[in-house]
Design a protein around this motif. Sequence first.
Motif, mmCIF file in Angstrom:
data_model
loop_
_atom_site.group_PDB
_atom_site.id
_atom_site.type_symbol
_atom_site.label_atom_id
_atom_site.label_comp_id
_atom_site.label_asym_id
_atom_site.label_seq_id
_atom_site.Cartn_x
_atom_site.Cartn_y
_atom_site.Cartn_z
ATOM 1 N N GLU A 45 -6.379 15.020 -8.362
ATOM 2 C CA GLU A 45 -5.009 14.790 -7.916
ATOM 3 C C GLU A 45 -4.809 13.351 -7.440
ATOM 4 O O GLU A 45 -3.805 12.717 -7.743
ATOM 5 C CB GLU A 45 -4.624 15.762 -6.793
ATOM 6 C CG GLU A 45 -4.577 17.217 -7.196
ATOM 7 C CD GLU A 45 -5.942 17.894 -7.159
ATOM 8 O OE1 GLU A 45 -6.908 17.277 -6.652
ATOM 9 O OE2 GLU A 45 -6.037 19.017 -7.656
ATOM 10 N N LEU A 46 -5.778 12.834 -6.682
ATOM 11 C CA LEU A 46 -5.653 11.465 -6.183
ATOM 12 C C LEU A 46 -5.708 10.453 -7.316
ATOM 13 O O LEU A 46 -4.988 9.451 -7.307
ATOM 14 C CB LEU A 46 -6.756 11.163 -5.168
ATOM 15 C CG LEU A 46 -6.645 11.871 -3.824
ATOM 16 C CD1 LEU A 46 -7.815 11.483 -2.934
ATOM 17 C CD2 LEU A 46 -5.340 11.533 -3.140
ATOM 18 N N THR A 47 -6.538 10.711 -8.301
ATOM 19 C CA THR A 47 -6.614 9.823 -9.450
ATOM 20 C C THR A 47 -5.296 9.831 -10.212
ATOM 21 O O THR A 47 -4.782 8.777 -10.598
ATOM 22 C CB THR A 47 -7.770 10.240 -10.376
ATOM 23 O OG1 THR A 47 -8.985 10.242 -9.622
ATOM 24 C CG2 THR A 47 -7.913 9.293 -11.545
ATOM 25 N N ALA A 48 -4.717 11.011 -10.411
ATOM 26 C CA ALA A 48 -3.438 11.120 -11.123
ATOM 27 C C ALA A 48 -2.334 10.411 -10.352
ATOM 28 O O ALA A 48 -1.533 9.671 -10.940
ATOM 29 C CB ALA A 48 -3.084 12.593 -11.336
ATOM 30 N N ILE A 49 -2.286 10.591 -9.034
ATOM 31 C CA ILE A 49 -1.274 9.933 -8.204
ATOM 32 C C ILE A 49 -1.425 8.414 -8.292
ATOM 33 O O ILE A 49 -0.433 7.686 -8.392
ATOM 34 C CB ILE A 49 -1.363 10.421 -6.743
ATOM 35 C CG1 ILE A 49 -0.895 11.870 -6.660
ATOM 36 C CG2 ILE A 49 -0.556 9.529 -5.816
ATOM 37 C CD1 ILE A 49 -1.155 12.515 -5.325
ATOM 38 N N ARG A 50 -2.649 7.938 -8.286
ATOM 39 C CA ARG A 50 -2.888 6.498 -8.379
ATOM 40 C C ARG A 50 -2.370 5.941 -9.699
ATOM 41 O O ARG A 50 -1.685 4.911 -9.734
ATOM 42 C CB ARG A 50 -4.382 6.206 -8.230
ATOM 43 C CG ARG A 50 -4.685 4.720 -8.230
ATOM 44 C CD ARG A 50 -6.152 4.436 -8.052
ATOM 45 N NE ARG A 50 -6.853 4.906 -9.236
ATOM 46 C CZ ARG A 50 -8.104 5.332 -9.243
ATOM 47 N NH1 ARG A 50 -8.781 5.395 -8.133
ATOM 48 N NH2 ARG A 50 -8.677 5.711 -10.351
ATOM 49 N N TYR A 51 -2.674 6.617 -10.816
ATOM 50 C CA TYR A 51 -2.217 6.144 -12.121
ATOM 51 C C TYR A 51 -0.693 6.211 -12.247
ATOM 52 O O TYR A 51 -0.070 5.300 -12.768
ATOM 53 C CB TYR A 51 -2.880 6.932 -13.247
ATOM 54 C CG TYR A 51 -4.323 6.554 -13.476
ATOM 55 C CD1 TYR A 51 -4.703 5.218 -13.579
ATOM 56 C CD2 TYR A 51 -5.306 7.516 -13.582
ATOM 57 C CE1 TYR A 51 -6.022 4.863 -13.780
ATOM 58 C CE2 TYR A 51 -6.631 7.175 -13.795
ATOM 59 C CZ TYR A 51 -6.986 5.848 -13.893
ATOM 60 O OH TYR A 51 -8.282 5.492 -14.100
ATOM 61 N N GLY A 105 1.499 6.094 -9.796
ATOM 62 C CA GLY A 105 2.043 5.062 -8.914
ATOM 63 C C GLY A 105 1.961 3.680 -9.541
ATOM 64 O O GLY A 105 2.909 2.891 -9.472
ATOM 65 N N CYS A 106 0.830 3.363 -10.170
ATOM 66 C CA CYS A 106 0.689 2.063 -10.833
ATOM 67 C C CYS A 106 1.661 1.943 -12.000
ATOM 68 O O CYS A 106 2.265 0.888 -12.203
ATOM 69 C CB CYS A 106 -0.745 1.865 -11.320
ATOM 70 S SG CYS A 106 -1.906 1.539 -9.988
ATOM 71 N N ALA A 107 1.819 3.012 -12.776
ATOM 72 C CA ALA A 107 2.742 2.983 -13.917
ATOM 73 C C ALA A 107 4.176 2.776 -13.447
ATOM 74 O O ALA A 107 4.912 1.950 -14.010
ATOM 75 C CB ALA A 107 2.622 4.273 -14.725
#
Length: 111
Positions: A65-71, A73-75
């Motif tokens: 979940e944290l990895t998905a949120i990070r990607y 957010g960057c996008a």
Amino acid sequence: MAQESYLRTCVSWDTRKDSLQVNWSNDGCETQQKGENHTVCLCNHPTYFTVLVDLKPRSVCQPLELTAIRYVGCAVSMISGFALIIYLGRKKGLENKKCCLLTSCSTLHPT
């Protein structure tokens, strides 16, 4: 949760080479590990002592979940940045066209 056992070593502050630089030495010190949480230092000289603990690096697992949120957010941040650049570029272009249009109108119709 199982507690890990870390290597502990009793050391003293060695000031023989340079009194202002910290050099730790285990000369004259014996380390006795008493269980998981206690360490006994037996040293044969008076100085500053400490216990150095050798921690093994552990890998950090990040939840998906944290990895998905990070990607995501960057996008979103990159898309917003590009949209802002395009918006400001078009706004500047329209201002230049208005200026040229007003200038050409004033030359056609002098007041």
